[in-house]
Design a protein around this motif. Structure first.
Motif, PDB file in Angstrom:
ATOM      1  N   LEU A  45     -58.365  16.035 -52.465  1.00  0.00           N
ATOM      2  CA  LEU A  45     -57.217  15.147 -52.644  1.00  0.00           C
ATOM      3  C   LEU A  45     -56.126  15.431 -51.616  1.00  0.00           C
ATOM      4  N   SER A  46     -56.318  16.422 -50.781  1.00  0.00           N
ATOM      5  CA  SER A  46     -55.252  16.801 -49.859  1.00  0.00           C
ATOM      6  C   SER A  46     -55.316  15.958 -48.604  1.00  0.00           C
ATOM      7  N   ALA A 105     -55.842  11.276 -35.330  1.00  0.00           N
ATOM      8  CA  ALA A 105     -56.954  11.493 -34.406  1.00  0.00           C
ATOM      9  C   ALA A 105     -57.038  10.368 -33.385  1.00  0.00           C
ATOM     10  N   ALA A 106     -57.422  10.708 -32.172  1.00  0.00           N
ATOM     11  CA  ALA A 106     -57.523   9.734 -31.103  1.00  0.00           C
ATOM     12  C   ALA A 106     -58.771   8.873 -31.299  1.00  0.00           C
ATOM     13  N   PRO A 107     -58.744   7.614 -30.830  1.00  0.00           N
ATOM     14  CA  PRO A 107     -59.902   6.748 -31.062  1.00  0.00           C
ATOM     15  C   PRO A 107     -61.144   7.107 -30.270  1.00  0.00           C
ATOM     16  N   PHE A 108     -61.005   7.713 -29.112  1.00  0.00           N
ATOM     17  CA  PHE A 108     -62.188   8.108 -28.352  1.00  0.00           C
ATOM     18  C   PHE A 108     -62.040   9.570 -27.947  1.00  0.00           C
ATOM     19  N   SER A 109     -63.156  10.236 -27.765  1.00  0.00           N
ATOM     20  CA  SER A 109     -63.080  11.678 -27.543  1.00  0.00           C
ATOM     21  C   SER A 109     -62.466  12.023 -26.200  1.00  0.00           C
ATOM     22  N   PHE A 110     -62.462  11.044 -25.240  1.00  0.00           N
ATOM     23  CA  PHE A 110     -61.853  11.387 -23.962  1.00  0.00           C
ATOM     24  C   PHE A 110     -60.347  11.136 -23.962  1.00  0.00           C
ATOM     25  N   ILE A 159     -47.629  12.798 -45.810  1.00  0.00           N
ATOM     26  CA  ILE A 159     -48.316  12.117 -44.717  1.00  0.00           C
ATOM     27  C   ILE A 159     -48.326  13.042 -43.503  1.00  0.00           C
ATOM     28  N   PRO A 160     -49.509  13.384 -42.981  1.00  0.00           N
ATOM     29  CA  PRO A 160     -49.549  14.192 -41.758  1.00  0.00           C
ATOM     30  C   PRO A 160     -49.312  13.300 -40.539  1.00  0.00           C
ATOM     31  N   ILE A 161     -48.196  13.578 -39.862  1.00  0.00           N
ATOM     32  CA  ILE A 161     -47.823  12.730 -38.733  1.00  0.00           C
ATOM     33  C   ILE A 161     -48.478  13.219 -37.454  1.00  0.00           C
ATOM     34  N   ASN A 165     -58.400  15.966 -41.338  1.00  0.00           N
ATOM     35  CA  ASN A 165     -59.231  16.907 -40.590  1.00  0.00           C
ATOM     36  C   ASN A 165     -60.696  16.542 -40.669  1.00  0.00           C
ATOM     37  N   ALA A 166     -61.118  15.935 -41.809  1.00  0.00           N
ATOM     38  CA  ALA A 166     -62.525  15.547 -41.928  1.00  0.00           C
ATOM     39  C   ALA A 166     -62.866  14.377 -41.013  1.00  0.00           C
TER      40      ALA A 166
END
Lengths: 201, 166, 394
Positions: free
Chosen positions: C192-193, C287-292, C119-121, C199-200
């Protein structure tokens, strides 16, 4: 629509969740032992012995008549009469209990002992958290633990206590009146005997 | 013959030998599961990650569970045990030793462990997927058909039994 | 490196700095240990927080206080629970299988911890980036079923065996939809990674993120994955194997003291691991929910999403009644499994249609149609909603 019930249920619980912070009447939990649930006046838990005045030994109303011991269904009361007599609530010389034990692990709070006592000496208490570390000796209450003052009785059962006090006052007045007439009759008899003795001399 | 290979091989052999030798049937199944774990670790040691994970997923998550279900649902009151040793254990040991000797002589004689191996190919799941869907699509479909037939057969047998018992 | 980036990568920087002090021969081992130990400390800590959050949360959902005696607002309750479970007598039944009885909770906890390896934390913070990370995770979840069986069998008690059988049947039935619901994401990301999948999803169009949950097939896949995850962790409303009013703790009925605490730990760790995998697959990982909002560190977003999912689990637990065994199995095989297969087809259609509103409409209809049809078919299966007739009380 499928799943609608689940969504509606979740909205109800969400309202519960946020409502419990906003309105205090949603949370009906009592923080025992700091807060206790209110009891009605006729609540009863285990019996106790009433004494008038300040001294538990001198003012104890119980005259050791053994009626409550005989009437108790699970036989949890043990009474041993004393050898000497003392003044009771109505002003008469009566026996008193040297030993008065109630086993509250057996007592079923049926109140029969209270109903049959002719002297208003045993009444029902409202204390319920009597837990101890000892299952046998800790739950056997003796006379010193059972004797509580009339002021306490008036606090826990006000209407009953005032009725009992009124009845006892009437009895005491009657007894005093009887004692006064008896004293007057004795004095009159003494005076008549003295006069008769004076006359014959 | 690295230390990792020795440990993993030892684990696998210990598991499978225990599976044959233990008395309690459930212990045998659990030891066999340990052997499966050793096999999966060996696959991963050889670089076949996909095969290793699928070994865990299918063998331990499927076959071992199937075996324990079979034992659980068909057990009698007393715990299931096996007899201590089979009556023909001498002949059995001789046959097993003979087969092992023949295999060892064949592998040794073929010169497989003296050859220079080419560089280890990195086989990704994507390549396996492409191979299944392009080159080997007919065997894949046939296997699917076979599994469906087996599933339908099992359901038919179960329904037939249930119908009889009513 | 700007300050924002340094805050984001603070743990990676600290690890590299510490690693420089280790002699070169020991560095791989030290690196592995330094990656693993924070996870081993952090997730049990999160488990402790989850227990108190669950008890207080369930209490408030039911209009009562939760535990509020140990510490302010009861937040030190896990310490009291830990002390209690450590000091309780460890009772093992005399006819129980001692070895297997001991190994079952150990296997459960081991399998639960192993799942965290992929799991990438945070950005660049994963214990190991395997090529088949998602497959590894599902393979490890199948070890849990074996542990459940071992626990139920070794106790030599009818209740525990019965509970184990029901638990395994439930877990097997819901494992297939779990994997199929994840297959959609693998199709979309092409790998599968887990690191590549996150990242996608870490890019933005405007201010909106590219999380997979914001597509029709992703939303359905997320919902189906969460339903199957709830069933896999034996949580309400699928907690029949351990329902206290039915079978009195089911397969871990004969466990007491620390082993019981290990079962509890293993179950909650499994729940958090599956939530973490759901976050990785559908909710964009770190990843953050909004780009700001990308200046906030990545690990913060991961744990915020994890807490949100845990709160969702608690909310569902406080709302829904328990499902019966046959209702559970019907739900899995007759509703969830067809929906996952239709979801895969819809994802395939999405991939090959050109971008624009048409593919949203087509894919949504492809999913919503069978949803309604299957829903009606399974809920009114032969049992009409007719007025009840009373035989004698007319």
């Amino acid at each position: 629509m499928l799943g609608e019930g689940i969504i509606k249920g979740m909205l109800v619980t969400a309202k519960n969740f946020f409502g419990s912070y906003v309105s205090k009447e949603r949370l009906v939990t009592l923080q025992y032992p700091e807060e206790r649930a209110p009891q009605i006046e006729a609540a009863r838990d285990f019996p106790f012995l009433v004494y008038d005045g300040e001294d538990a030994e001198k003012g104890l109303r119980c005259v050791s008549c053994h009626i409550c011991e005989k009437e108790c269904p699970p036989k949890c009361i043990l009474i041993k009469k004393s050898a000497d007599k003392k003044l009771d609530a109505a002003g008469k010389m009566q026996f008193y209990p040297a030993v008065f034990d109630i086993d509250i692990s057996v007592c079923m709070s049926c109140q029969i002992c209270v109903e049959v006592c002719p002297f208003d000496a045993i009444k029902m208490d409202v204390v319920y958290d009597l837990s101890t570390h000892d299952r046998f000796d800790g739950l056997m209450l003796h006379k010193q633990q059972l004797a509580k003052s009339n002021a306490y009785y008036r606090k826990i059962h006000p209407t009953e206590a005032t009725a009992v006090d009124a009845a006892l006052a009437v009895e005491r007045a009657k007894a005093e009146a009887k004692a006064k007439t008896a004293a007057e009759a004795a004095a009159a008899r003494v005076a008549a005997a003295a006069q008769a003795a004076g006359e014959t001399k | 013959m690295t230390i990792t290979f020795l440990i993993l091989a030892g684990l696998t052999i210990a598991g499978t030998v225990a599976a044959m030798g233990l008395r309690n049937l459930i212990h045998c199944v659990l030891a066999l599961t340990l052997g499966f774990v050793g096999l999966a670790a060996l696959y991963m040691h050889l670089g076949a990650q996909f095969a290793g994970f699928v070994q865990i997923l299918v063998y331990i998550g499927g076959v071992a569970i199937l075996a324990v279900f079979a034992i659980m649902t068909t057990q009698s009151a007393e715990p299931v045990t096996r007899p201590g040793s089979a009556p023909f254990w001498v002949a059995g040991t001789l046959v097993a030793t003979g087969v092992f000797a023949v295999l060892a002589w064949a592998i040794h004689g073929s010169g497989a462990h003296g050859r220079v191996l080419p560089a280890e190919p990195v086989v990704t799941a994507q390549q396996i997927g492409f191979a299944l869907m392009r080159g080997y699509v007919l065997p894949l479909e046939l296997m699917g058909l076979l599994l469906t037939v087996a599933l339908i057969g099992a359901v038919v047998v179960a329904i037939h039994e249930r119908g009889e018992s009513i | 490196m700007s300050h924002v980036q340094m805050l984001d990568q603070i743990f990676v920087i600290v690890k590299h700095w510490l690693l420089a002090y280790v002699p070169a021969g020991w560095q791989p081992l030290a690196s592995a240990v330094m990656s693993v130990v924070p996870v081993l400390i952090l997730f049990p800590l999160l488990f402790a927080i989850t227990t108190v959050l669950e008890r207080k949360g369930l209490a408030r959902l039911q209009n009562r206080y939760g535990p509020n005696r140990v510490g302010p607002f009861g937040i030190l309750q896990p310490i009291a629970d830990g002390v209690k479970s450590l000091t309780k007598e460890d009772i093992v039944p005399r006819s129980a299988d001692q070895m297997v009885h001991l190994l079952a909770p150990l296997l459960l906890v081991t399998a639960a911890f192993l799942g965290y390896a992929v799991i990438p934390i945070g950005r660049g913070m994963v214990i190991t980036d395997m090529n088949g990370g998602v497959l590894f995770f599902f393979a490890i979840s199948s070890l849990v079923e074996l542990a459940v069986f071992m626990a139920g069998w070794s106790s030599r008690s009818k209740y525990s065996l019965f509970g184990a059988m029901r638990a395994i049947a439930q877990m097997i039935s819901y494992e297939v939809p779990l994997v199929l619901a994840a297959v959609v994401v693998i199709m979309a990301a092409g790998t599968l990674s887990t690191v590549s999948i996150v990242n996608a999803q870490a890019s933005y169009s405007g201010i909106f993120p590219h999380w997979f949950v914001f597509t029709p097939w992703g939303f359905t896949g997320f919902a189906l994955f969460m339903v199957a995850a709830t069933a896999e962790s034996n949580r309400s409303p699928f907690d029949l194997p351990e329902g206290e009013s039915e079978i009195i703790a089911g397969y871990y009925i004969e466990y007491s003291g620390f082993k019981f605490a290990l079962f509890f730990l293993g179950e909650y760790l499994g729940m958090m691991a599956t939530s973490a995998m759901a976050i990785t697959l559908f909710l964009g990982g770190w990843a953050a929910p909004f780009s700001f909002l990308t200046w906030v560190p990545s690990y913060f977003w991961f744990f915020a999403k994890l807490l949100a999912l845990i709160c969702g689990f608690i909310w569902i637990r406080g709302t829904l009644p328990r499902l019966r065994m046959d209702q559970l199995m019907n739900f899995s095989w007759k509703f969830i499994l067809p929906m996952t297969v239709i979801n895969i087809i819809a994802a395939g259609v999405w991939r090959f249609m050109p971008m624009g509103p048409w593919r949203w409409l087509v894919c949504s209809l492809m999913i919503a149609g069978p949803f309604i049809v299957l829903g009606r078919a399974t809920s009114w299966q032969g049992k009409g909603v007719a007025v009840r007739k009373y035989r004698y009380a007319e």
